[in-house]
Structure formats: structure tokens, C-alpha cells
Design a protein around this motif. Sequence first.
Motif, PDB file in Angstrom:
ATOM      1  N   ARG B  85       0.816  -1.164   0.046  1.00 28.51           N
ATOM      2  CA  ARG B  85       0.005   0.151  -0.043  1.00 28.51           C
ATOM      3  C   ARG B  85       0.785   1.330   0.042  1.00 28.51           C
ATOM      4  NH1 ARG B  85      -3.039   1.692   5.393  1.00 28.51           N
ATOM      5  NH2 ARG B  85      -4.061   3.560   4.743  1.00 28.51           N
ATOM      6  N   ARG B  86       1.945   1.187   0.881  1.00 22.59           N
ATOM      7  CA  ARG B  86       2.848   2.281   0.753  1.00 22.59           C
ATOM      8  C   ARG B  86       3.686   2.541  -0.505  1.00 22.59           C
ATOM      9  NH1 ARG B  86       3.175   4.564   5.619  1.00 22.59           N
ATOM     10  NH2 ARG B  86       2.531   3.222   7.480  1.00 22.59           N
ATOM     11  N   LEU B  87       4.132   1.653  -1.143  1.00 24.92           N
ATOM     12  CA  LEU B  87       4.589   1.728  -2.505  1.00 24.92           C
ATOM     13  C   LEU B  87       3.646   2.078  -3.665  1.00 24.92           C
ATOM     14  CD1 LEU B  87       6.637  -1.772  -2.158  1.00 24.92           C
ATOM     15  CD2 LEU B  87       7.747   0.807  -2.294  1.00 24.92           C
ATOM     16  N   PHE B  88       2.367   1.630  -3.099  1.00 20.83           N
ATOM     17  CA  PHE B  88       1.326   1.920  -4.487  1.00 20.83           C
ATOM     18  C   PHE B  88       0.908   3.361  -4.252  1.00 20.83           C
ATOM     19  CE2 PHE B  88      -3.024   2.473  -5.858  1.00 20.83           C
ATOM     20  CZ  PHE B  88      -3.352   1.554  -6.937  1.00 20.83           C
ATOM     21  N   TYR B  89       1.120   3.995  -3.228  1.00 24.35           N
ATOM     22  CA  TYR B  89       0.935   5.345  -3.137  1.00 24.35           C
ATOM     23  C   TYR B  89       2.219   6.240  -3.042  1.00 24.35           C
ATOM     24  CZ  TYR B  89      -4.247   4.608  -2.249  1.00 24.35           C
ATOM     25  OH  TYR B  89      -5.442   4.530  -2.340  1.00 24.35           O
ATOM     26  N   ASP B  90       3.176   5.695  -3.428  1.00 26.55           N
ATOM     27  CA  ASP B  90       4.421   6.588  -3.248  1.00 26.55           C
ATOM     28  C   ASP B  90       4.726   6.862  -4.783  1.00 26.55           C
ATOM     29  OD1 ASP B  90       6.869   7.505  -2.911  1.00 26.55           O
ATOM     30  OD2 ASP B  90       7.578   5.889  -1.371  1.00 26.55           O
ATOM     31  N   THR B  91       4.792   8.630  -4.723  1.00 28.49           N
ATOM     32  CA  THR B  91       5.447   8.926  -5.956  1.00 28.49           C
ATOM     33  C   THR B  91       6.898   8.564  -6.433  1.00 28.49           C
ATOM     34  OG1 THR B  91       5.802  11.164  -5.102  1.00 28.49           O
ATOM     35  CG2 THR B  91       3.782  10.694  -6.132  1.00 28.49           C
ATOM     36  N   ARG B  92       7.618   8.164  -5.377  1.00 28.19           N
ATOM     37  CA  ARG B  92       9.070   7.805  -5.790  1.00 28.19           C
ATOM     38  C   ARG B  92       9.225   6.835  -6.533  1.00 28.19           C
ATOM     39  NH1 ARG B  92      10.562   8.826   0.573  1.00 28.19           N
ATOM     40  NH2 ARG B  92       8.697   7.855   0.731  1.00 28.19           N
ATOM     41  N   LEU B  93       8.002   6.116  -6.938  1.00 24.90           N
ATOM     42  CA  LEU B  93       8.336   4.884  -7.871  1.00 24.90           C
ATOM     43  C   LEU B  93       8.021   5.369  -9.218  1.00 24.90           C
ATOM     44  CD1 LEU B  93       7.925   3.012  -5.483  1.00 24.90           C
ATOM     45  CD2 LEU B  93       6.746   1.441  -6.711  1.00 24.90           C
ATOM     46  N   SER B  94       8.027   6.774  -9.546  1.00 28.69           N
ATOM     47  CA  SER B  94       8.133   7.198 -10.966  1.00 28.69           C
ATOM     48  C   SER B  94       9.213   7.946 -10.946  1.00 28.69           C
ATOM     49  CB  SER B  94       7.042   8.358 -11.119  1.00 28.69           C
ATOM     50  OG  SER B  94       6.985   9.353 -10.497  1.00 28.69           O
ATOM     51  N   GLU B  95       9.935   7.802 -12.134  1.00 29.98           N
ATOM     52  CA  GLU B  95      11.328   8.434 -12.542  1.00 29.98           C
ATOM     53  C   GLU B  95      11.257  10.073 -12.223  1.00 29.98           C
ATOM     54  OE1 GLU B  95      13.756   6.457 -13.784  1.00 29.98           O
ATOM     55  OE2 GLU B  95      15.310   8.186 -14.048  1.00 29.98           O
ATOM     56  N   ASN B  96      10.306  10.739 -12.517  1.00 25.25           N
ATOM     57  CA  ASN B  96      10.241  12.067 -12.189  1.00 25.25           C
ATOM     58  C   ASN B  96       9.666  12.572 -10.733  1.00 25.25           C
ATOM     59  OD1 ASN B  96       7.665  11.967 -12.612  1.00 25.25           O
ATOM     60  ND2 ASN B  96       7.546  13.137 -14.676  1.00 25.25           N
ATOM     61  N   GLY B  97       9.386  11.594 -10.036  1.00 29.71           N
ATOM     62  CA  GLY B  97       8.717  11.751  -8.513  1.00 29.71           C
ATOM     63  C   GLY B  97       7.345  12.368  -8.478  1.00 29.71           C
ATOM     64  N   THR B  98       6.619  12.429  -9.848  1.00 34.23           N
ATOM     65  CA  THR B  98       5.266  13.096  -9.858  1.00 34.23           C
ATOM     66  C   THR B  98       4.146  12.005  -9.871  1.00 34.23           C
ATOM     67  OG1 THR B  98       5.227  13.058 -12.135  1.00 34.23           O
ATOM     68  CG2 THR B  98       6.375  14.859 -11.248  1.00 34.23           C
ATOM     69  N   TYR B  99       4.517  10.770  -9.953  1.00 35.10           N
ATOM     70  CA  TYR B  99       3.444   9.901 -10.328  1.00 35.10           C
ATOM     71  C   TYR B  99       3.615   8.490  -9.365  1.00 35.10           C
ATOM     72  CZ  TYR B  99       0.496  11.275 -14.192  1.00 35.10           C
ATOM     73  OH  TYR B  99      -0.244  11.867 -15.288  1.00 35.10           O
ATOM     74  N   SER B 100       2.472   8.088  -8.810  1.00 36.69           N
ATOM     75  CA  SER B 100       2.379   6.816  -8.163  1.00 36.69           C
ATOM     76  C   SER B 100       1.416   5.787  -8.921  1.00 36.69           C
ATOM     77  CB  SER B 100       2.015   6.786  -6.865  1.00 36.69           C
ATOM     78  OG  SER B 100       0.824   7.359  -6.758  1.00 36.69           O
TER      79      SER B 100
END
Lengths: 329, 403
Positions: B85-100
Amino acid sequence: MTESHASRFSSSFLVVPALACWAICFACSSPHTAGPRSDEPETPGSAGSGAAGSEPILEAPVRAPPLDAAPAQRPVRIRFRAVVGDEPFACGATYLDPGGVAFSGADLRAFVQDVGLLDADGVEHPVALDVRAPWQQGSVALIDFEDGSGACAAGTRDVNLEVSGTVPEGDYRGLVFSNGVPEQLNHADPAQLPPPLQAGSMTWGWLLGYRFLMAEVVALPGDAGAPGSALLHVGSSACAGNPSQGGVVCARANRNRVRLDDFDPDEDAVLVDLGRLFAGIDLTRLWTCHSSGAECELFFGRVGLDLATGSALERQDLYRVGALDEGQR
Amino acid sequence: MRPRSVSSGYVSVLAVVLLGACTTSSSGGPAAALPPGSTAGEDSGASDAGVSEAATYAWQLPPGFPAPRVPEDNPMTAAKVELGRRLFYDTRLSENGTYSCATCHLQALAFTEGKGRAVGSTGQVHPRGSMSLANVAYAATLTWGHPFLDSLERQAQLPMFGDTPVELGLRSQAELEQRLREIPEYAPWFAEAFPGEAPSLLAIERAIASFERSLISGRAPFDRWLVAGEDGAISESAKRGYALFNTETFECYHCHGGFAFTDHVVYADEAFPQTLFHNTGLYNVDGQGSFPAPNTGVESVTGNPADMGRFKAPTLRNIEVTAPYMHDGSIATLSEVLDHYAAGGRTIAAGEGAGVGSANPLKSNFVRGFRMTEAERVDLLAFLTSLTDVEFLTSPEHSDPWQ
């Protein structure tokens, strides 16, 4: 000088300051033959999707006839150099096509596997690849020319321009290798494989496989019209099956065996020509090939693949023999 | 119409399906996997699902839901679900930090996006819309039209690393792993979910898949009526709509039947998941059945011309909140979706995608068209909206843990 060096095409266009020029000359290219190997449809591999206990097969296959006991080995480096026609490839460089459209290379990466050297009798001697993370593992190596700069901004910083390994001492006159990833590994979970097979730009999620070749150019805004681009992603396609029920089978393997004669690993380089790959196309529009569809026809022919069947053709125009001081270094 | 007896529940739906001449399933329908002794009004656990490791996770399955299939190498645990759940909602999983993941899968919209075509982290437009994740644990294959992408773990790599179009825009597994290893707060969560392992893509995809499997939706007013026997849970109009839904005239149930309201389901102890795909005559751009590229459905994977335009039947649960509809969002409202099926396929007179869908030679036999009165339309819509599970759409368990 090899035949390839003599026959490389000459630039015949006006020199534009700050622009490198390249020309298209299909007729004077010297295609090296692509053998008929590795053109069968894939068969179900043992490596399923995340299947526990399916240990990937990473050892290089042995194809050469048995050698005498314990021949002396020597290290060997197969150097690859990217060019756009006569010019070295660089992500920040600009080239000009015959129609006057300025463009840049945006990506150039390729998996090669089952590398071998040919002796004077044409007998193939496999190169045992070094384990060299993150570029080589087992029989597979990733050649990566893009450095993430300039038009390659979607790429990665590190580059790899060679395959390194060992081969029996001998006098070698030619090179063979296959494009792509072994079919036993092509549909395994990249998260469970070592680099260079880990997840990233070369994994092809929608077909649960790998891109064997990724080549892209982008036109720059100019007078010739709206800037277009060309994108070629080669990988096994037309796939069916199920990773958890016996494996995925791709009807079009899209692997071919490249054979380059007159290649001396100590003196020569393998030139990978982005210009020749995309020669003659109208770069004011978009060209997209994901290994299926009519737009692939031209590019697949140059790579040495039959689009309809995924089998190898007799000739390919992407790779040729060149000098070590040519192209990107 | 009175509720069916509680014990029959979704079984009654199955019976209708099996009576239909055209079912292709040889493995029985969803209800075949109802846990023995499962009774209405009680949550059925997964203790009898044959997945012993899952005992550490307390499924809160709605009545009548079979135990989900869980990969043997990724048993459910509460710690994995929470990390996922934390990963699903974490924008740090996108290259530019804007999207989860959650940017395109919004809980309030049953984890769809509300856009016909998703927009990735760099602005590129996806040819298709974000699918609902409600009950994705039961999805036999994933995405709109993929015949063999059947692992939520593998699927997670597509939005992460895909670049045609860019979604999350990640370029390298090693970079992602390094990034997460450098975030101190993740260390204890990974340690709890995957003892002894450093944060890795494998752990990431397993955690996200576990969270996705926890997204179970089955407590809509319709369920309270059908399974729990709560007569007033839905309107009389909705009950009439459900009856119409199950008729051979309207044919809805063939593809949207069962507890998940889709024929594309898998669950524990099921040897042969149903992976059915249908061409519904949404397009016919060349008179020979073609759909506009690149949205050719299963054909884009198999290269088989017979697979042209074949897509998965999405779940109807929460369908009220998942507009616009169809794989490309090309139908704005549920009422217009009914018009499409009433016409036996959509006709687009001119412009992009023009063609007579009802004449699509590859069309499913179930899409034959029907006559629908305005009263029947109202009833069908009332039934469809009775599948909205407000508890699912608002449950804190599924919400953004970073807020």
C-alpha cells in the motif's frame, strides 16, 4: 583494409556547420550474410513467470566441434562502434538526411548472444563470455551506445561497447553472433534474473519478453516540416501460451545469426549503423515498429529478419566490419 | 421480485450461465469454488483455500466469494499488504517523482482514473484507460486484452518500466532498488514484509501485488439483497433490472456473470482459469472487423487476425463510478453503453473510427442487439448502480497511507 572498409559509403552532401552529414547508399553497401540459425519459432521455455524453482539457464551453449584437450585460452574483446553513415554516433550529435531534415540518434541498444569466432576454415569457436556485471551474463551481452545525454534523455548514463570473453588460441578471420535473448530466458521474470536481463528499458512488458534491439532517431524542428521520428523495437512477437501453464510461445522469434567475414578481433570493430537502418525514410512523419505491422517491413529487412515469419534473411545491413577508430568510442 | 434464497446466491447466476448454450467453460463457474460450508451472512475465510501460507493473512471475503488464487511464492501477509500500500501510493516509484500507481488508480473511482485514456508521468497519453482494480485478485489475466499476462507481480513492471507510452517512467531496476534502499523509513517495512532481504524489485512487485489482492469489493447494496437477503437493500427497479440482465434477450450475464460480474476469473483450486475475450462490435473501421490501431486487443499480442478487437469483459462492480467506458473510454455514459449493445454494435458515421460495428464479422455471438424500452433502460441502470460498493470506495484500509 577489408571489403567493408572500402565499400562504406561516402558522404555526398553539403557540409552544414555544426552538423554532421550522412548519406544513403544502399547499392554500395556490402551486406554480410545472415545465416539461417535461430530462426525457428520459440518453443516453450522452462522459465515461467516468477515460477519458483525454475533456475534460469545462463550457460553458453557449446556448438563448435570438440577441441583437443585443454587448448590454451586467450582473452578476446569484440568491440562495437555505432555510426550514422560515415559519422560517429553520439547522442548529442546532429545529422542531416538527404531530404535536408536534421535529426539525432535517440537510442541504440542491442542484446547479442552466442558469440563465436571463425577460423580460416570457417569453423566456429564459441567465445566464453566473461561474467561482467551489469553487461554480460551467461551467453548474453547487452551493447548500449546511448549515454542518456542529448536526444537520448530517456536512456541511461552508462554505455557498453564491447563483448569480452575467452576463446581458444587461434587465427580468427570472422565473427558470428545472434541478436536477442535466449528463448529459455525470454519470458522469465526479469526481477529474478541477473543484469543485463533485469527490468528496465530493454524489458518488453506487454509481451513478457525482451527487446532484442532498440533503435530510435528523432528529427529536429526545421524548415522541412514537423519533426518526425523513427522507432524500431525488435523482439519475439506473435506470442501465445501462458507462463504458468507450460510457457509462452512466440510464432515470430525474430532472432537471426549475423556473420561478419574478414573480421579480426584485434584489429577490427563491429560497426552498428543507425543511418543505414533508417535510410531513405521521410523523417517529417512518425515511423513506429514494435515488431509487427506494415511499417516494420523496411526496417526488418535491414536487420535481416523476415517480418512475416520472424525468420532470418540472407542479408542484413545493420552490422558491418569497420576500423577500431571509427564511430563512437 | 424477491431475493433468491441466500444459499443459492451467485450460484443462481452460475446456473443460468451453464444453461446458456454457449458457455465455453469446462471447469464450472465461480460458484464452483465456493468454500464448502460457506454460508451467507458470514465472511468466508481462506483457511480452506489450500494456500496454507495465507493463514497469516486474514481475508475479509464477502459472503459467497471464493478464496483468491495466490502464488505459492508470494503468500499473503498483512505486512506485505501494508508495504504494498505504501509503495502503491508513493510517487518515488516514478522517474520524475510525480506519479504513483494511485495517480491513475483512484480509490474513489474503484481504482480507475476517470479518464478514457490514461496520461503518464511525462504527459504521454495511453491508448487505453486505467482498469479497475476491484477484485483484481480474481482476474484470470490482466490489462484489457492480454491473453497470458496472469501475474500481478509481473504486471507491476509494465507501468514501472514501460515507455510506449511512458507511465511511471522508470528506466532501471537497479536505480529503483537503490532509490528505495536510501529511504530510511522503508527499511523496517521491508524488513517486516521480507525478513532478511534488501529492498528489491522482486519484493516491490510482490508487495504491490499483495496490496492489489486485498482490494476486494463485494458489499454493495446488490450483495446485501442477493446474498444477505436484505429485501430493501436495492430498489424494485434494480431487481427488475437484474432479471433483465439475466435474460437471453439482453445477454448481459454471459460475459458479465458470476460473483465478479465478469467471465474472466480465476480463484484458488481452479485448474483451468477462464480467459475469455470478446469482440463486441465497438468498431469496424475497414468493414472486415478491424479496430483502430494500436487498440486491436488480443491481436496485438498474438498476431492472430481472429483475435482482432477481442478484449476482456471488465467487472461491473462499481461500474457507476468508472466512466468513461470501454477500453478506450469512447463511451461516456452507462446509458450509451446500453445503446451500443442494444444496437448489436456501435455505428460511427464519420471521422476517426468510423464504421458499422454491428456488421463486424469477428463480433461475439452474444452481441446480437435487442429492443429496450425506456423503462427497461431505467431498470438496467438501477441494477448496475446497485453494484456500487461505497465501503470499498471509502475504506481507510485501501487509502493513501502517506496522508
